[in-house]
Write a protein that holds these residues in place. Structure first.
Motif, PDB file in Angstrom:
ATOM      1  N   SER A 108     -16.782  19.571   1.603  1.00 31.35           N
ATOM      2  CA  SER A 108     -17.568  18.532   2.368  1.00 31.35           C
ATOM      3  C   SER A 108     -16.204  17.300   1.904  1.00 31.35           C
ATOM      4  O   SER A 108     -16.099  16.413   2.928  1.00 31.35           O
ATOM      5  N   HIS A 109     -15.827  17.511   0.597  1.00 30.18           N
ATOM      6  CA  HIS A 109     -15.007  16.387   0.442  1.00 30.18           C
ATOM      7  C   HIS A 109     -13.534  16.432   1.106  1.00 30.18           C
ATOM      8  O   HIS A 109     -13.151  15.340   1.551  1.00 30.18           O
ATOM      9  N   LYS A 110     -13.222  17.735   1.479  1.00 28.17           N
ATOM     10  CA  LYS A 110     -12.026  17.847   2.311  1.00 28.17           C
ATOM     11  C   LYS A 110     -12.220  17.115   3.805  1.00 28.17           C
ATOM     12  O   LYS A 110     -11.333  16.661   4.127  1.00 28.17           O
ATOM     13  N   ILE A 111     -13.632  17.552   4.300  1.00 25.95           N
ATOM     14  CA  ILE A 111     -13.989  17.227   5.617  1.00 25.95           C
ATOM     15  C   ILE A 111     -13.934  15.372   5.780  1.00 25.95           C
ATOM     16  O   ILE A 111     -13.126  14.798   6.508  1.00 25.95           O
ATOM     17  N   ASP A 112     -14.336  14.943   4.645  1.00 28.49           N
ATOM     18  CA  ASP A 112     -14.435  13.717   4.606  1.00 28.49           C
ATOM     19  C   ASP A 112     -12.978  13.139   4.469  1.00 28.49           C
ATOM     20  O   ASP A 112     -12.907  11.995   5.067  1.00 28.49           O
ATOM     21  N   ASN A 113     -12.262  13.482   3.576  1.00 24.93           N
ATOM     22  CA  ASN A 113     -11.050  13.064   3.394  1.00 24.93           C
ATOM     23  C   ASN A 113     -10.102  13.302   4.826  1.00 24.93           C
ATOM     24  O   ASN A 113      -9.443  12.447   5.113  1.00 24.93           O
ATOM     25  N   TYR A 114     -10.303  14.337   5.255  1.00 30.83           N
ATOM     26  CA  TYR A 114      -9.447  14.571   6.481  1.00 30.83           C
ATOM     27  C   TYR A 114      -9.832  13.564   7.583  1.00 30.83           C
ATOM     28  O   TYR A 114      -8.910  13.033   8.567  1.00 30.83           O
ATOM     29  N   LEU A 115     -11.073  13.253   7.765  1.00 29.34           N
ATOM     30  CA  LEU A 115     -11.672  12.354   8.929  1.00 29.34           C
ATOM     31  C   LEU A 115     -11.161  11.140   8.511  1.00 29.34           C
ATOM     32  O   LEU A 115     -10.766  10.363   9.273  1.00 29.34           O
ATOM     33  N   LYS A 116     -11.044  10.668   7.309  1.00 29.09           N
ATOM     34  CA  LYS A 116     -10.688   9.245   7.068  1.00 29.09           C
ATOM     35  C   LYS A 116      -9.029   9.152   7.429  1.00 29.09           C
ATOM     36  O   LYS A 116      -8.634   8.007   7.831  1.00 29.09           O
TER      37      LYS A 116
END
Lengths: 596, 229
Positions: free
Chosen positions: B209-217
């Motif tokens: 979930s952290h990966k996804i959040d970071n990538y989206l940002k």
């Protein structure tokens, strides 16, 4: 062998590199070398620290190439000395969660003014230079804290991801300290606080408020001063409004100076009166009683102690306008000492009332002999006017004069034929008392005045009763005389007669105001605030009325008040006055609404 | 004149009433109101990204909290972290591991990766929500967080598919997907093993979930703000 080293911490300042520090093992003096070994998740290979130097001693710096995220590092440190080596415990670290940025930089303050002219502070800052926020790789959150310079506790405000903050609640004039720090949005640690920033809010608004308050204070104090000054200056007038003075009657033909000098002959001659002062045969007149014969409502004067009833002296007043110069003046209390205030207020006749002796004050009856006069100045006609000089009441006594006069006597004296003696005024000769014959008629019924008819010339002796304090009884001329009765009529006060008297002169002023006729009792003017000028009616006679100076006890306020009441005065013997007053006259009835 | 004015007023009133009556009828509808962010009554890409970032941020926040709660409660002293190495089922997906890799990957690829990860977690999250009650004395907070995360994941998946539909020029790739076979481990009889299975799952969830959040940002700053966030 050395002891185990321990890894203290690993930190990443910008989420791109990281550094680990260890605590070296205590050695026994032997030189010990440390090596850091690490392995990454999913790989078996063990690597050694790529950089021991950049971050200082006992540290290992991992640059960008050697930094991987979302990967667990297994880091160990080995200490080796001559004796052996020892390995620290493994330290598992995911760089994602060890990010601790630097403090924010470029903190600026700006003072802005809102729509309502209230200032607010806008604080802006920048993220630390190493943090790559622009690409979105690292997202920072900020928090600031401030406190007053002398305060103890910090107030912490979480700002979020914005790089500015508006502060509205700062007190002008105070100094504040503000600091900011930041943290990665999800994990990581807060940075160090930025260097302290001092805020001082300008106090210009407060200064304006102070100026406004100072102006308000000065203006209000000025207004208070002006008000108090006005009160002081107009105090007399206020007093006059409240306690109107009773003007003394002024009888035409009486010269003040003559009275002062005491030459009664001259005075009386000026008045046109003869036979005054009364001779010794008038001693009988020096009775404290004033006996008045009157057909109606005539009341004998009781003794001076209780001059409860006032005989009414009716000045014949057939005039329609009812120059209330009739002798129906209220009882006048004898006044012992002339008080300045007493006189004017004494003359008040509204409803002529029996004036009772006020405590201690003796009322004295003036014996007033109305005798018809038949001289020029004296009206040989009917009207007789009782003139009496107001005796001043003692200070504590309302300026009321109790006069007891015989109405009938006046009536009698209305006849001008035989009026010879002027009415005698008896005044209290005591000390400052000037005498005034006080012939006062007290009426309950105003119409009494109209009853003043031309009376025959028989003498009526109006005996003015003197108060016991009077040593000298005023001379009473038994003869009827016309005289002008001067009195004041006031609504709620007993009518009193105000007679002018000389200051400190104990002389008995005797004067008869020869009434000319009924119209005689018109008040012409008030001269010098204390002289009521009476004028005869133009139609009847031109004889100047006897003048009598009305002793003015009260000052202006009373006088002004007296004007309102029926006050009669005679013109002064001075020619000028006479001339002045001869032309017109005032209808006393205007002053006496009570009279019918 | 006054009567004329009065009659005009009355006529106006009648007209207003009639028009109001017509307008409020079912058959007559006004144009749909477009809120902020709508362009031609369609959500803009900026708004889509903002919403996606908000959801992903919240999802990671929940998963992080859940992990810490679980770790504090059940994993103390068990050495789970040592074992939870390289055990996530999504490890086969090659995702950027640092900033350079994230900045170099094409945005379409990155979007597809995000979609792949989200789809991969669809199944595990459903089972996590249903199986977490098996944990002995599981606190209420973990329970509702698991349910919440599962909902968030679905919502984010929808949003991402919209974004991909906007951004993608070609057709949407649907093959990036990793199956999950950890369900039996969640149902193990051995408590310790079961707890480790949950620990591992929560640990991997937090990471992904952290990966996804970071990538989206990163994508948002790159695509919407042109690397000038």
């Amino acid at each position: 062998p050395p002891e185990k080293p321990t890894i203290i911490k690993c930190r990443s300042p910008e989420k791109e590199t990281f550094t680990c520090w260890w605590k070296p093992a205590s050695d026994g003096g032997l030189s010990t070398s440390h090596t850091l070994l690490y392995s990454k998740e999913g790989e078996e290979k063990v690597y050694e620290c790529p950089d021991y130097k950049t971050a200082g001693p006992n540290s290992c710096y991992f640059d960008k190439k050697h930094t991987s995220f979302w990967t667990i590092y297994n880091i160990t440190v080995r200490a080796t000395n001559e004796m052996g080596s020892n390995v620290s415990d493994p330290h598992y670290v995911d760089v994602t969660y060890i990010v601790q940025p630097d403090p924010p930089v470029n903190i600026t303050l700006e003072l802005k003014k809102s729509v309502k002219r209230k200032p607010y502070l806008v604080l802006t800052w920048s993220p630390p230079p190493l943090a790559d926020v622009r690409s979105g790789w690292l997202t920072l959150e900020y928090e600031l804290r401030l406190k007053p310079e002398e305060g103890e506790e910090w107030e912490t405000i979480f700002v979020g991801q914005q790089t500015q903050c508006k502060m509205f609640s700062l007190n002008p004039g105070k100094r504040y300290i503000v600091q900011i720090h930041c943290k990665p949005d999800h994990h990581g640690l807060w940075s160090e606080w930025s260097p302290e920033m001092y805020i001082e809010i300008p106090t210009d608004f407060r200064v304006k408020d102070m100026v406004v308050w100072i102006i308000v204070g000065v203006l209000s104090s000025l207004i208070c001063l002006i008000m108090s000054w006005i009160m002081i200056l107009k105090g007399y007038r206020m007093m006059a409004f409240i306690l109107p003075p009773v003007p003394g009657p002024k009888i035409k033909g009486i010269d003040t100076h003559l009275l002062e000098t005491g030459k009664s002959e001259e005075l009386l001659s000026a008045l046109g009166c003869h036979g005054f002062p009364p001779t010794s045969d008038c001693e009988e007149l020096l009775i404290e009683y004033l006996e008045v014969e009157d057909s109606e409502d005539q009341q004998l004067m009781p003794n001076h102690d209780t001059p409860s009833k006032n005989t009414k002296i009716i000045l014949k007043e057939t005039d329609s306008d009812s120059g209330r110069g009739s002798c129906d003046s209220p009882s006048l209390l004898p006044v012992k000492c002339r008080e300045s205030r007493g006189l004017p207020s004494a003359l008040q006749t509204q409803d002529v009332r029996a004036k009772e002796k006020k405590g201690g004050k003796g009322s004295w009856e003036a014996q007033c002999t109305a005798s018809e006069q038949k001289t020029l100045p004296c009206n040989s006609e009917s009207t007789k006017s009782c003139t009496w000089l107001a005796a001043q009441l003692p200070s504590n006594q309302p300026a009321m004069f109790a006069y007891h006069s015989t109405v009938e006597a006046f009536k009698m004296t209305l006849n001008t034929t035989n009026v010879s003696t002027p009415p005698v005024w008896v005044g209290n000769e005591e000390n400052c008392q000037s005498l005034y014959p006080i012939a006062e008629t007290v009426y309950d019924d105003v119409e009494k005045i109209s009853e003043m008819e031309n009376s025959k010339t028989d003498q009526t002796t109006v005996q003015v009763r003197q108060n016991q304090h009077n040593d000298k009884s005023p001379f009473l001329n038994p003869k009827l005389m016309d005289y002008v009765e001067v009195h004041k009529v006031r609504q709620d006060e007993e009518p009193t007669l105000l007679l002018k008297h000389k200051e400190n002169s104990g002389k008995t002023k005797k004067c008869t105001v020869p009434g000319t006729n009924k119209e005689y009792t018109k008040v012409s003017t008030v001269v010098d605030h204390h002289i009521l000028v009476l004028l005869p009616d133009q139609r009847t006679q031109n004889t100047p009325v006897s003048q009598e100076h009305v002793a003015e006890t009260s000052q202006n306020p009373h006088q002004s008040q007296a004007e309102k009441n029926t006050s009669y005065s005679t013109t002064t013997p001075s020619d000028s006055r006479r001339d002045a007053s001869g032309s017109d006259y005032m209808d006393p009835s205007s002053f006496t609404p009570s009279f019918k | 004149m006054s009567t004329k004015g009065a009659s005009l007023k009355g006529l106006l009133l009648v007209v207003l009433l009639v028009s109001h009556m017509f307008l409020t009828k079912e058959g007559v509808t006004s144009l749909p109101i477009c809120h902020n962010g709508y362009i031609n009554c369609q959500l803009s890409l900026e708004e889509l990204f903002d919403r996606a970032v908000k959801v992903s941020h919240h999802m990671h926040f929940l998963s992080s909290e859940m992990f810490h709660e679980f770790e504090d409660r059940y994993a103390q002293g068990r050495g789970f972290i040592a074992k939870a190495v390289n055990s996530c089922h999504t490890a086969s997906l090659t995702t950027p591991e640092d900033k350079e890799q994230a900045q170099q990957i094409h945005h379409e690829d990155l979007l597809n990766l995000i979609l792949g990860v989200l789809r991969s977690w669809n199944d595990p999250l459903i089972h996590l929500a249903s199986e977490v009650h098996r944990i002995k004395e599981a606190p209420e907070t973990i329970l509702w967080k698991a349910v919440e995360i599962e909902e968030q994941n679905k919502r984010l998946l929808e949003g991402m598919e919209k974004i991909v539909g906007r951004v993608h020029s070609g057709e949407v790739r649907n093959d990036i997907h990793t199956p999950w076979d950890g369900l039996p481990s969640l149902q193990l009889a051995d408590e310790d093993s079961r707890l480790f299975a949950f620990y591992n799952l929560l640990h991997c969830l937090r990471r992904d979930s952290h990966k996804i959040d970071n990538y989206l940002k990163v994508l948002k700053c790159r695509l919407i703000y042109n690397n000038n966030c």
